[in-house]
Motif scaffolding. Structure first.
Motif, short mmCIF file in Angstrom:
data_model
loop_
_atom_site.label_atom_id
_atom_site.label_comp_id
_atom_site.label_asym_id
_atom_site.label_seq_id
_atom_site.Cartn_x
_atom_site.Cartn_y
_atom_site.Cartn_z
N HIS A 262 9.24 13.86 -6.17
CA HIS A 262 10.49 13.06 -6.71
C HIS A 262 10.56 11.67 -6.19
O HIS A 262 10.57 10.75 -6.87
N MET A 263 10.15 11.65 -4.95
CA MET A 263 10.36 10.30 -4.15
C MET A 263 8.86 9.57 -4.86
O MET A 263 9.06 8.33 -4.84
N GLN A 264 7.83 10.17 -4.95
CA GLN A 264 6.60 9.58 -5.39
C GLN A 264 6.73 9.19 -6.85
O GLN A 264 6.21 7.85 -6.85
N LEU A 265 7.32 9.54 -7.63
CA LEU A 265 7.83 9.20 -9.16
C LEU A 265 8.53 7.96 -9.01
O LEU A 265 8.32 7.06 -9.87
N LEU B 66 0.76 -1.32 -0.25
CA LEU B 66 0.04 -0.11 -0.07
C LEU B 66 0.79 1.30 0.08
O LEU B 66 2.10 1.24 0.64
N HIS B 67 0.50 2.06 -0.85
CA HIS B 67 1.45 3.43 -1.06
C HIS B 67 0.26 4.36 -0.83
O HIS B 67 -0.81 4.63 -1.26
N PHE B 68 0.89 5.50 0.10
CA PHE B 68 0.02 6.88 0.30
C PHE B 68 0.70 8.06 -0.32
O PHE B 68 1.91 8.28 0.48
N TYR B 69 0.02 8.64 -1.05
CA TYR B 69 0.92 10.00 -1.81
C TYR B 69 0.01 11.04 -1.65
O TYR B 69 -1.10 11.09 -1.78
N GLY B 70 0.66 12.23 -1.13
CA GLY B 70 -0.10 13.37 -0.84
C GLY B 70 1.12 14.55 -0.76
O GLY B 70 2.02 14.43 -0.21
N ASN B 71 0.76 15.76 -1.34
CA ASN B 71 1.52 16.85 -1.31
C ASN B 71 0.95 17.97 -0.38
O ASN B 71 -0.28 18.07 -0.19
N GLY B 72 1.88 18.75 0.40
CA GLY B 72 1.32 19.91 1.10
C GLY B 72 0.58 19.27 2.34
O GLY B 72 1.04 18.39 3.07
N GLY B 73 -0.56 19.94 2.51
CA GLY B 73 -1.56 19.29 3.87
C GLY B 73 -2.02 18.12 3.54
O GLY B 73 -2.36 17.27 4.39
N VAL C 67 2.30 11.64 -11.06
CA VAL C 67 2.50 10.58 -10.48
C VAL C 67 1.41 9.46 -10.64
O VAL C 67 1.96 8.18 -10.67
N VAL C 68 0.11 9.63 -10.78
CA VAL C 68 -0.87 8.86 -10.88
C VAL C 68 -0.69 8.15 -12.37
O VAL C 68 -0.73 6.99 -12.49
N GLU C 69 -0.33 9.13 -13.22
CA GLU C 69 0.19 8.31 -14.66
C GLU C 69 1.30 7.38 -14.89
O GLU C 69 1.09 6.32 -15.44
N THR C 70 2.13 7.61 -13.87
CA THR C 70 3.35 6.73 -13.76
C THR C 70 2.69 5.54 -13.00
O THR C 70 3.34 4.26 -13.47
N ALA C 71 2.03 5.54 -12.02
CA ALA C 71 1.47 4.53 -11.22
C ALA C 71 0.78 3.73 -12.24
O ALA C 71 0.86 2.22 -12.05
N LYS C 72 -0.27 4.09 -12.97
CA LYS C 72 -1.02 3.32 -13.96
C LYS C 72 -0.37 2.73 -14.95
O LYS C 72 -0.58 1.65 -15.36
N GLN D 79 8.41 1.83 -9.37
CA GLN D 79 8.64 0.62 -9.03
C GLN D 79 7.31 -0.33 -8.81
O GLN D 79 7.47 -1.64 -8.29
N LEU D 80 6.21 0.14 -8.97
CA LEU D 80 5.05 -0.62 -8.51
C LEU D 80 4.70 -1.59 -9.64
O LEU D 80 5.18 -1.68 -10.58
N THR D 81 3.67 -2.74 -9.04
CA THR D 81 3.38 -3.59 -10.07
C THR D 81 1.87 -3.61 -9.81
O THR D 81 1.06 -3.10 -9.08
N GLY D 82 1.01 -4.45 -10.71
CA GLY D 82 -0.32 -4.82 -10.71
C GLY D 82 -0.71 -5.27 -9.33
O GLY D 82 -2.04 -5.36 -9.17
N ASN D 83 0.07 -5.62 -8.42
CA ASN D 83 -0.43 -6.04 -7.08
C ASN D 83 -0.55 -5.12 -6.07
O ASN D 83 -0.78 -5.59 -4.86
#
Length: 285
Positions: free
Chosen positions: A170-173, A137-144, A200-205, A178-182
């Motif tokens: 940068h860390m999110q990207l 599980l990854h959780f990404y958010g910027n600022g607040g 980052v969403v595009e990269t994850a997808k 390195q993410l996978t379909g799982n």
């Protein structure tokens, strides 16, 4: 949204107002000022009164989460018959300290209550099912929103699932590459219009990960881009942005997901929690 939520029309309009187009705001203003007239008017009459196209009124209804003008009328009629308490209390300079505290607490409670009422059960179950089958599980958010991402990690690390939270683009990207379909990634953004996060969403997808958005009720680029989205709703005052009270709602959504997961994986989660408590106990006197 779900048309089963037959109240909160006026609140949805207020909550989404800043994201509406100029013509949509014209419709919104009309409904907020003359809600009773809407119940007794056709879509053609409203369009003619405001000098906009019927299609514009229809799109406005869809933007609020209704199937069409008739669905909005039914919901609005129900709200007028069973009115809810006005949740929008302005903070005034003349308010006492306790009055301000009361209004802040009430705004937080309203954000949680209204967020609960707009949830689509199907979307919530989909997110939970994805978590149940996730390897990471990854959780990404910027600022607040990064605070909410960190809270997601703080909760779900108790489950034994490998969890990560990143608040730097940068860390999110790097992590998303390195993410996978799982894997399942939560993208948290009140506006849903943060360009860095959308990248980052595009990269994850591209790497096959399941993408989940947590964002404000109004339709946004994030809600359209992720696989499934959970929504919050709140209002702002002159002294407090809507993002502040919506954060309470975001945290509550993550709480609800965590508890649901814990119930469905009782033995596994309890074992992980016990190991964590044992490790933390070494730090206590």
């Amino acid at each position: 949204m779900n048309d089963d939520n037959t109240t909160q029309v006026l609140h949805r309009i207020r909550s989404s107002y800043r994201q509406l187009s100029e013509k949509e705001q014209l419709i919104a203003d009309y409904i907020l000022k003359h809600p009773e007239s809407i119940v007794h008017s056709t879509i053609n009459q409203i369009a003619d009164d405001l000098m906009v196209a019927d299609a514009t009124v229809f799109r406005f209804c869809k933007r609020l989460g209704f199937k069409g003008y008739q669905a909005l009328k039914i919901a609005l009629a129900s709200e007028l018959v069973h009115p809810i308490q006005d949740i929008h209390e302005e903070i005034n300079e003349t308010d006492s300290e306790m009055e301000i505290m009361t209004k802040v607490f009430q705004a937080n409670m309203n954000a949680v209550q209204f967020t609960k009422e707009i949830q689509e059960s199907e979307s919530f179950r989909k997110v939970l099912d994805h978590i149940l089958h996730a390897e990471q599980l990854h959780f990404y958010g910027n600022g607040g929103s990064g605070i909410t991402a960190q809270d997601g990690l703080h909760k779900f690390i108790r489950t034994g699932i490998p969890c990560f939270a990143y608040t730097d683009t940068h860390m999110q990207l790097m992590a998303a590459s390195q993410l996978t379909g799982n894997d399942v990634v939560f993208f948290i953004s009140h506006t849903g219009a943060n360009n860095d996060l959308l990248e980052v969403v595009e990269t994850a997808k591209e790497n096959g990960a399941v993408t989940v958005g947590i964002t404000n009720l109004a339709k946004s680029p994030l809600s359209k881009q992720v696989d499934v989205c959970l929504f919050t709703t709140s209002e702002e005052t002159d002294y407090r942005s809507e993002a502040l009270s919506s954060r309470i709602a975001e945290l509550s959504l993550l709480d609800a997901l965590y508890v649901n997961y814990s119930v469905k994986t009782k033995d596994k989660t309890q074992k992980a929690v016990n190991k964590m408590r044992k490790a933390i106990s070494k730090r206590r006197v």
